[in-house]
Design a protein around this motif. Sequence first.
Motif, PDB file in Angstrom:
ATOM      1  N   ILE A 111      64.056   7.350  17.691  1.00 26.33           N
ATOM      2  CA  ILE A 111      64.638   8.600  17.185  1.00 26.33           C
ATOM      3  C   ILE A 111      65.213   8.473  15.779  1.00 26.33           C
ATOM      4  CG2 ILE A 111      66.951   8.233  18.151  1.00 26.33           C
ATOM      5  CD1 ILE A 111      66.777  11.263  19.031  1.00 26.33           C
ATOM      6  N   GLY A 112      65.569   7.250  15.391  1.00 27.12           N
ATOM      7  CA  GLY A 112      66.116   7.051  14.056  1.00 27.12           C
ATOM      8  C   GLY A 112      67.479   6.386  14.097  1.00 27.12           C
ATOM      9  N   VAL A 113      67.864   5.827  12.960  1.00 26.82           N
ATOM     10  CA  VAL A 113      69.122   5.086  12.855  1.00 26.82           C
ATOM     11  C   VAL A 113      70.190   6.005  12.257  1.00 26.82           C
ATOM     12  CG1 VAL A 113      70.225   3.021  11.904  1.00 26.82           C
ATOM     13  CG2 VAL A 113      67.800   2.977  12.462  1.00 26.82           C
ATOM     14  N   TYR A 114      71.416   5.884  12.764  1.00 26.60           N
ATOM     15  CA  TYR A 114      72.562   6.627  12.236  1.00 26.60           C
ATOM     16  C   TYR A 114      72.574   6.552  10.714  1.00 26.60           C
ATOM     17  CZ  TYR A 114      77.450   7.741  11.205  1.00 26.60           C
ATOM     18  OH  TYR A 114      78.600   8.287  10.690  1.00 26.60           O
TER      19      TYR A 114
ATOM     20  N   GLY B 215      76.142   9.027  19.574  1.00 28.87           N
ATOM     21  CA  GLY B 215      76.064   7.685  20.164  1.00 28.87           C
ATOM     22  C   GLY B 215      74.799   6.909  19.893  1.00 28.87           C
ATOM     23  N   GLY B 216      74.088   7.225  18.827  1.00 30.64           N
ATOM     24  CA  GLY B 216      72.812   6.557  18.563  1.00 30.64           C
ATOM     25  C   GLY B 216      72.948   5.193  17.910  1.00 30.64           C
ATOM     26  N   LEU B 217      71.802   4.703  17.506  1.00 28.63           N
ATOM     27  CA  LEU B 217      71.706   3.382  16.900  1.00 28.63           C
ATOM     28  C   LEU B 217      72.539   3.321  15.620  1.00 28.63           C
ATOM     29  CD1 LEU B 217      70.053   0.748  17.320  1.00 28.63           C
ATOM     30  CD2 LEU B 217      68.311   1.745  15.833  1.00 28.63           C
TER      31      LEU B 217
ATOM     32  N   SER C 258      65.738   4.991  22.101  1.00 28.00           N
ATOM     33  CA  SER C 258      67.042   4.756  21.460  1.00 28.00           C
ATOM     34  C   SER C 258      66.809   4.379  19.999  1.00 28.00           C
ATOM     35  CB  SER C 258      67.794   3.601  22.120  1.00 28.00           C
ATOM     36  OG  SER C 258      67.780   3.718  23.510  1.00 28.00           O
ATOM     37  N   ILE C 259      65.674   3.741  19.752  1.00 30.39           N
ATOM     38  CA  ILE C 259      65.327   3.260  18.411  1.00 30.39           C
ATOM     39  C   ILE C 259      64.452   4.292  17.696  1.00 30.39           C
ATOM     40  CG2 ILE C 259      64.345   1.324  17.106  1.00 30.39           C
ATOM     41  CD1 ILE C 259      66.552   0.455  19.066  1.00 30.39           C
TER      42      ILE C 259
ATOM     43  N   ILE D  44      72.158  13.166  23.034  1.00 31.10           N
ATOM     44  CA  ILE D  44      73.232  12.221  23.366  1.00 31.10           C
ATOM     45  C   ILE D  44      72.613  10.929  23.903  1.00 31.10           C
ATOM     46  CG2 ILE D  44      73.564  13.380  25.602  1.00 31.10           C
ATOM     47  CD1 ILE D  44      76.439  12.290  25.617  1.00 31.10           C
ATOM     48  N   HIS D  45      73.081   9.818  23.361  1.00 29.63           N
ATOM     49  CA  HIS D  45      72.664   8.511  23.877  1.00 29.63           C
ATOM     50  C   HIS D  45      73.685   8.068  24.921  1.00 29.63           C
ATOM     51  CE1 HIS D  45      69.547   7.668  20.790  1.00 29.63           C
ATOM     52  NE2 HIS D  45      70.255   8.541  20.107  1.00 29.63           N
TER      53      HIS D  45
ATOM     54  N   TYR E 108      77.928   0.229   9.441  1.00 32.71           N
ATOM     55  CA  TYR E 108      78.841   1.311   9.847  1.00 32.71           C
ATOM     56  C   TYR E 108      79.734   0.956  11.042  1.00 32.71           C
ATOM     57  CZ  TYR E 108      75.964   4.452   6.949  1.00 32.71           C
ATOM     58  OH  TYR E 108      75.297   5.044   5.915  1.00 32.71           O
TER      59      TYR E 108
END
Lengths: 325, 384
Positions: free
Chosen positions: A58-61, B205-207, A55-56, A71-72, B212
Amino acid sequence: MQKTIDIPRELMTEKELLQPGLLSCQGCGASLAMKLAMKGLGERTVVVIPACCWSIIIGVYPYSTLQVPVIHVPFETAAVSASGIRAAFDARGEKDVVVMAWAGDGGTFDIGIQSLSGAAERNDDILYVCYDNEAYMNTGIQRSSATPVGAWTTTTPEGSIKEEPKKDIEEIMLAHHIPYMATASVAYPDDMYMKFKKVRYITGTKFIHLLSPCPPGWRIDPSKSVQITRMATQAKVFPIYEVRRWGFSKERGCLEENWKYTINVYPDRELSTKEYMQTQGRFQQITEEMVHDVQKRVDRKWDELVRKADGSGTRSQDPGGDSSL
Amino acid sequence: MKQVIKGNYAVSYGVKLSRVKVVSAYPITPQTTIVEELSEMCASGDLDARFIKVESEHSAMAAVVGASTAGVRSFTATSSQGLLLMHEVLHWAAGARLPIVLANVNRAVGPGWNIWADQTDSMSQRDTGWIQIYCESNQEVLDSVIMAFRLAEKAMLPVMLTYDAFFLSHTSEIVDVPEIEQVDAFLPSYQPEFKLDIDNPRMFGGLIGPEYYYEERYVMHKDALEAQAHYQQVCKEFNEIFGREYDVCEEYRTDDAEVIVVTAGTITSVTRIAVDKLREQGKKVGLMKMRMFRPVPVERWRKVLGNITKVVVIDRNLTAGLGGVLGSEVQATLYPMENRPVVYPVVAGLGGRDVAPDDVIGIINYVLSNDKPTDVPLFWGLKQ
């Protein structure tokens, strides 16, 4: 001397779907594993990620390092979220797209096992991968039901040593009669690549169990993570094998149920469980008695595995060797 | 075509007419017959949809979240404990801005096991970000399913429609089942702006950090507020095609009313009878039926309830330590008004306890003979 491996040429030439910028720790097995998995799977893949290290990683929005749709989803829903996406892609007429759930051991052995069991029982056409680093590493190393006997975690501290054996997730999954179950690790990239390439052509629920080294959680030097993971297989703690349900019957001219176990990697040297454990800081508090018990369990499981594999007449040393799927 | 059908079948017909592509559901009394009917429709090909027979409601909601993110129209149904089990994923569905439609049969929450009508299940999901619509009749249930998809896909928020256990779920009524051609004209196929797409890969839906997240939730709130106007437009267009009128709330004999009773679900039908009887006695009583519960139609409630003397809110739900949910929300909505009415919050009919016209007449007579509420809330019909 380590034996050299023939790396398939495709492993070097396949399109790189994982871009730089991963937020993983040094020596992270899960990151390397994703790179290899994506090389095998290719572009027509959707990745489903429940709460886990990835979840982390992969990278931050608004950034993503993975160049396929991702998709998370909530922690316990990896498998069934993949089932829902599968149904939608089928409805869209895109049946060739592989929907892969990519979950940690907590999300698989513990909180996600209900929805995983549901999807496997329905034999939904998904690929479920558990990258197993043997504890809740993302939240800072807490015990899961994948944590091995004697391993230190923040919730199995000194004086509260973990005595319960790790769940046998492979047998649990096989008990669901799924068409394909395999183990793999980053220590055998050729084998892992072949397995991910192969699953695209198997319909139904595929389960791949990856042993995924975690330097901070295992208390190891990041530069040793692949080497120690290789030792897990050499010590037979984590055998690399695959099981498939269906085989082609020449007599009947169709597929029929014919369970086949194939050991893909036979250990190339003698190594005890104790020697494997001694490489890692997390096993410092384990007792001699526990090591003895673990060794017995490892031996029994290995013997069973060899019996099952030999019983089906296969003694393959070829990585990802069973091509009769 | 007019048919005599139960509330649960009204839902199934609505789903079929809406050309849903993925259904995922788990059986729970009294919702089960929706699942059965939809299974049959999918098996027979009457409905060209995939039905994922999951192992729990939590998974049912997660499956439709996946399917909806992949860009196809998705539906689920549940009740009571099942809705509560979905809670985590309800938040997820709304936060992900997915136009999922859920039918919830309002049933009491355990313990002890009680399968009868009670709205605590859906009222307690009020903070999940879902639009909520309460229905009074089987016709309204069917129509609301079709309208729900239109609304959801316009607002990009999930819609939950609810109706009372057994009073509607297992009671047969005459329902005008629309023709598919008419529904197609009203509800075009779903064309999402974003979806899981191999040719245009995106991450969902990620971090997301503090820089934001806050704004994202603010936008969701604003869009939820706008959903009220969208729904009024949807209802208007629905009326033009099908000739049946709906709105965010419905008024009955409120014109010169001095007392208005606010209801949700089937207690409305009972209250209509009570209002008629009291009107015959010359008592100026009216009714406001709450349909849209989220977003709260603030201005509309103020317009209907703001300039009268007394408002009675009958809640078939309970938030222990406060009272009825709707009662407290009506009070909060009316509080800033200068000439706000006296609000009489009433709790009645929990766990399927019958609320008859005479009960509502009793409640209204109590309100008429007291300048202020003696009990907040008044628990009507409590055994001593």
